[in-house]
Design an enzyme around this catalytic site. Structure first.
Site, PDB file in Angstrom:
ATOM      1  N   PRO A  23       0.819  -1.219   0.000  1.00 39.93           N
ATOM      2  CA  PRO A  23       0.000   0.000   0.000  1.00 39.93           C
ATOM      3  C   PRO A  23       0.850   1.265   0.000  1.00 39.93           C
ATOM      4  O   PRO A  23       1.822   1.356   0.744  1.00 39.93           O
ATOM      5  CB  PRO A  23      -0.795  -0.116   1.310  1.00 39.93           C
ATOM      6  CG  PRO A  23      -0.020  -1.073   2.160  1.00 39.93           C
ATOM      7  CD  PRO A  23       0.647  -2.011   1.221  1.00 39.93           C
ATOM      8  N   MET A  24       0.470   2.230  -0.853  1.00 40.77           N
ATOM      9  CA  MET A  24       1.210   3.497  -0.905  1.00 40.77           C
ATOM     10  C   MET A  24       0.262   4.677  -1.062  1.00 40.77           C
ATOM     11  O   MET A  24      -0.432   4.795  -2.081  1.00 40.77           O
ATOM     12  CB  MET A  24       2.213   3.463  -2.054  1.00 40.77           C
ATOM     13  CG  MET A  24       3.451   2.664  -1.687  1.00 40.77           C
ATOM     14  SD  MET A  24       4.632   2.585  -3.015  1.00 40.77           S
ATOM     15  CE  MET A  24       3.962   1.273  -4.008  1.00 40.77           C
ATOM     16  N   THR A  25       0.268   5.538  -0.070  1.00 39.09           N
ATOM     17  CA  THR A  25      -0.547   6.748  -0.087  1.00 39.09           C
ATOM     18  C   THR A  25      -0.021   7.703  -1.141  1.00 39.09           C
ATOM     19  O   THR A  25       1.177   7.970  -1.198  1.00 39.09           O
ATOM     20  CB  THR A  25      -0.500   7.400   1.321  1.00 39.09           C
ATOM     21  OG1 THR A  25      -1.295   6.586   2.180  1.00 39.09           O
ATOM     22  CG2 THR A  25      -1.023   8.813   1.326  1.00 39.09           C
ATOM     23  N   GLN A 101      -7.140  -0.995   1.004  1.00 39.62           N
ATOM     24  CA  GLN A 101      -6.661  -0.828   2.390  1.00 39.62           C
ATOM     25  C   GLN A 101      -7.552   0.178   3.121  1.00 39.62           C
ATOM     26  O   GLN A 101      -7.666   1.339   2.707  1.00 39.62           O
ATOM     27  CB  GLN A 101      -5.209  -0.367   2.441  1.00 39.62           C
ATOM     28  CG  GLN A 101      -4.703  -0.428   3.893  1.00 39.62           C
ATOM     29  CD  GLN A 101      -3.298   0.083   4.109  1.00 39.62           C
ATOM     30  OE1 GLN A 101      -2.985   1.211   3.739  1.00 39.62           O
ATOM     31  NE2 GLN A 101      -2.440  -0.730   4.704  1.00 39.62           N
ATOM     32  N   TYR A 181      -1.513   4.392  12.752  1.00 36.94           N
ATOM     33  CA  TYR A 181      -2.882   4.861  12.516  1.00 36.94           C
ATOM     34  C   TYR A 181      -3.815   4.235  13.579  1.00 36.94           C
ATOM     35  O   TYR A 181      -3.377   3.443  14.417  1.00 36.94           O
ATOM     36  CB  TYR A 181      -3.308   4.541  11.071  1.00 36.94           C
ATOM     37  CG  TYR A 181      -2.425   5.275  10.075  1.00 36.94           C
ATOM     38  CD1 TYR A 181      -2.588   6.644   9.870  1.00 36.94           C
ATOM     39  CD2 TYR A 181      -1.384   4.631   9.420  1.00 36.94           C
ATOM     40  CE1 TYR A 181      -1.753   7.341   8.994  1.00 36.94           C
ATOM     41  CE2 TYR A 181      -0.540   5.325   8.546  1.00 36.94           C
ATOM     42  CZ  TYR A 181      -0.727   6.678   8.343  1.00 36.94           C
ATOM     43  OH  TYR A 181       0.112   7.370   7.490  1.00 36.94           O
TER      44      TYR A 181
HETATM   45  C1  LIG Z   1       5.031   6.796  -0.877  1.00 40.30           C
HETATM   46  C2  LIG Z   1       4.694   5.771   0.159  1.00 40.30           C
HETATM   47  C3  LIG Z   1       3.408   5.726   0.675  1.00 40.30           C
HETATM   48  C4  LIG Z   1       3.047   4.765   1.637  1.00 40.30           C
HETATM   49  N1  LIG Z   1       1.734   4.687   2.066  1.00 40.30           N
HETATM   50  C5  LIG Z   1       1.326   3.644   2.835  1.00 40.30           C
HETATM   51  C6  LIG Z   1      -0.061   3.412   3.087  1.00 40.30           C
HETATM   52  O1  LIG Z   1      -0.962   4.114   2.608  1.00 40.30           O
HETATM   53  N2  LIG Z   1      -0.387   2.353   3.872  1.00 40.30           N
HETATM   54  C7  LIG Z   1       0.562   1.519   4.413  1.00 40.30           C
HETATM   55  O2  LIG Z   1       0.215   0.572   5.122  1.00 40.30           O
HETATM   56  N3  LIG Z   1       1.885   1.716   4.155  1.00 40.30           N
HETATM   57  C8  LIG Z   1       2.279   2.720   3.367  1.00 40.30           C
HETATM   58  N4  LIG Z   1       3.611   2.868   3.037  1.00 40.30           N
HETATM   59  C9  LIG Z   1       4.596   1.889   3.545  1.00 40.30           C
HETATM   60  C10 LIG Z   1       4.870   0.793   2.516  1.00 40.30           C
HETATM   61  O3  LIG Z   1       3.698   0.027   2.249  1.00 40.30           O
HETATM   62  C11 LIG Z   1       5.984  -0.163   3.009  1.00 40.30           C
HETATM   63  O4  LIG Z   1       5.584  -0.723   4.224  1.00 40.30           O
HETATM   64  C12 LIG Z   1       7.351   0.496   3.197  1.00 40.30           C
HETATM   65  O5  LIG Z   1       7.669   1.375   2.128  1.00 40.30           O
HETATM   66  C13 LIG Z   1       8.441  -0.558   3.312  1.00 40.30           C
HETATM   67  O6  LIG Z   1       8.418  -1.419   2.196  1.00 40.30           O
HETATM   68  P1  LIG Z   1       9.528  -1.325   1.017  1.00 40.30           P
HETATM   69  O7  LIG Z   1      10.864  -1.563   1.693  1.00 40.30           O
HETATM   70  O8  LIG Z   1       9.179  -2.382   0.030  1.00 40.30           O
HETATM   71  O9  LIG Z   1       9.441   0.063   0.456  1.00 40.30           O
HETATM   72  C14 LIG Z   1       4.012   3.841   2.109  1.00 40.30           C
HETATM   73  C15 LIG Z   1       5.316   3.909   1.590  1.00 40.30           C
HETATM   74  C16 LIG Z   1       5.659   4.839   0.622  1.00 40.30           C
HETATM   75  C17 LIG Z   1       7.068   4.836   0.069  1.00 40.30           C
END
Ligand SMILES: Cc1cc2nc3c(=O)[nH]c(=O)nc-3n(C[C@H](O)[C@H](O)[C@H](O)COP(=O)(O)O)c2cc1C
Length: 372
Positions: A23-25, A101, A181
């Site tokens: 998930p990415m906001t 999500q 959250y």
């Molecule tokens: C731009 C961005 C937005 C994110 N938004 C959310 C979100 O909406 N919900 C969530 O659970 N995690 C969010 N995360 C966290 C990611 O899902 C993830 O847990 C974190 O980046 C670590 O994983 P990675 O090493 O593969 O990047 C976000 C991360 C990034 C980079």
């Protein structure tokens, strides 16, 4: 070939491989939370890129205090639900599953169209500073401790959101109980300082989370996936630890198993980090693996160098990837064919993490996004 390319099953849904977009906001919806066509372009790009499942950005659940960021999408009314329907259809065209999500911001509240007052288990503000990446705000807002009617409103919000997510055609929802959250705040003895049945020892702190999970599961049709995301760390406090150490995670997993969740998604700074107080040598995901047979999603620092090892170490897990997915929307295809993998250039998310800024960055770097 790595077992990461094996198929996988979650609550009767067959997935073609074990790669999931985390998930990415992106704070790119309309002001009132309606998803846009551009968001459709963004999600469809991953679906075309060979991912078997996408988990959406955190989406708000009610028209009270759940929204946390300006231009965050919601799933609270018919216009929002209908707009999601179009995006779901675009994703499904490519045989990719789509999970919504569901996020209640709690005390991590930077902008809300419906109220000025955040609610959380206790009147406690987050540590650190708000995240500029999601829209600039001056400091945190005073929080109100949840009363009886807030508990009802939050619960109704999650249940209503499950129904609307089904209506929009999603394959399931993920309850966001990670990263600081609202649901995560209940688990935390920093945020949750209540003296009633919802606070105190972990058995009490986990109660509301387990209740929401159970209610979400009962509200959903049998084959609709209801998963949950868990972490100890929060976005502004990477050092937070539950006081009970790994025992807290064991109790949470057991309660979620009783609630009937279809998967548990663990996230940490590194998928194999041993994060618990008291010297435990286990990761969050290892506790799930040891104390239940619930399918896992693991997340944190998975990339081209370690994905095969992670897939082998967690045989009952999907691999969720965020930053490398942004840098390589077609990562599963690249890994399969041995094509080079890019690192994320954080300039793509500056000054805020909107899709408009990403698209501009791609234009400058000649990485255009094909329109359908
Ligand atoms: C731009 C961005 C937005 C994110 N938004 C959310 C979100 O909406 N919900 C969530 O659970 N995690 C969010 N995360 C966290 C990611 O899902 C993830 O847990 C974190 O980046 C670590 O994983 P990675 O090493 O593969 O990047 C976000 C991360 C990034 C980079």
């Amino acid at each position: 070939m790595s077992s990461a390319f094996d198929d996988f099953e979650v609550n009767g849904h067959k997935l073609d491989n074990r790669f999931v977009v985390a998930p990415m906001t992106r704070t790119s919806a309309e002001k009132k939370g309606k998803p846009t066509e551009l968001m459709g372009d963004y999600y469809e790009r991953f679906a075309k890129g060979g991912w078997s499942m996408i988990i959406s950005e955190g989406v708000y659940t009610d028209r009270q205090a759940s929204q946390g960021y300006a231009n965050q999408p919601g799933i609270t009314d018919a216009p929002q639900t209908d707009a999601w329907k179009n995006i779901v259809e675009r994703v499904h065209k490519h045989d990719c599953k789509f999970i919504l999500q569901l996020m209640h911001a709690g005390a991590q509240f930077q902008h809300n169209e419906y109220t000025d007052t955040p609610i959380a288990p206790s009147a406690v503000m987050p540590k650190g500073e708000p995240l500029d990446m999601y829209g600039k705000t001056d400091g945190w807002t005073e929080v109100k401790a949840m009363d009886e009617s807030d508990f009802d409103a939050v619960m109704q919000g999650f249940v209503g959101a499950v129904n609307r997510a089904e209506e929009a055609g999603f394959d399931g929802v993920e309850l966001h109980a990670a990263n600081g959250y609202l649901l995560n705040e209940f688990l935390s003895d920093y945020f949750n300082q209540r003296g009633d049945q919802w606070g105190g020892a972990i058995g009490n702190r986990l109660k509301f989370v387990a209740m929401v999970a159970k209610a979400a599961k009962s509200a959903a049709k049998d084959n609709f996936i209801v998963g949950i995301r868990l972490s100890q760390i929060t976005v502004t406090d990477p050092d937070y630890q539950w006081p009970e150490g790994e025992d807290a995670m064991i109790k949470i997993v057991k309660a979620l198993k009783d609630a009937g969740v279809d998967y548990i998604h663990t996230t940490d700074t590194d998928v194999n980090r041993k994060p618990f107080k008291g010297g435990s040598n286990k990761s969050l995901a290892e506790i799930v693996q040891e104390f239940s047979d619930i399918p896992l999603i693991v997340n944190g620092g998975i990339d081209e160098s370690n994905y095969e090892h992670v897939a082998a170490h967690y045989p009952n897990a999907l691999l969720a990837i965020a930053k490398k997915a942004l840098a390589n929307p077609e990562l599963p295809k690249r890994l399969k064919s041995g094509d080079p993998v890019e690192d994320l250039d954080f300039a793509m998310l500056q000054p805020t993490a909107t899709l408009e800024n990403e698209w501009q960055w791609r234009d400058q770097h000649d990485q255009h996004v094909e329109a359908e």
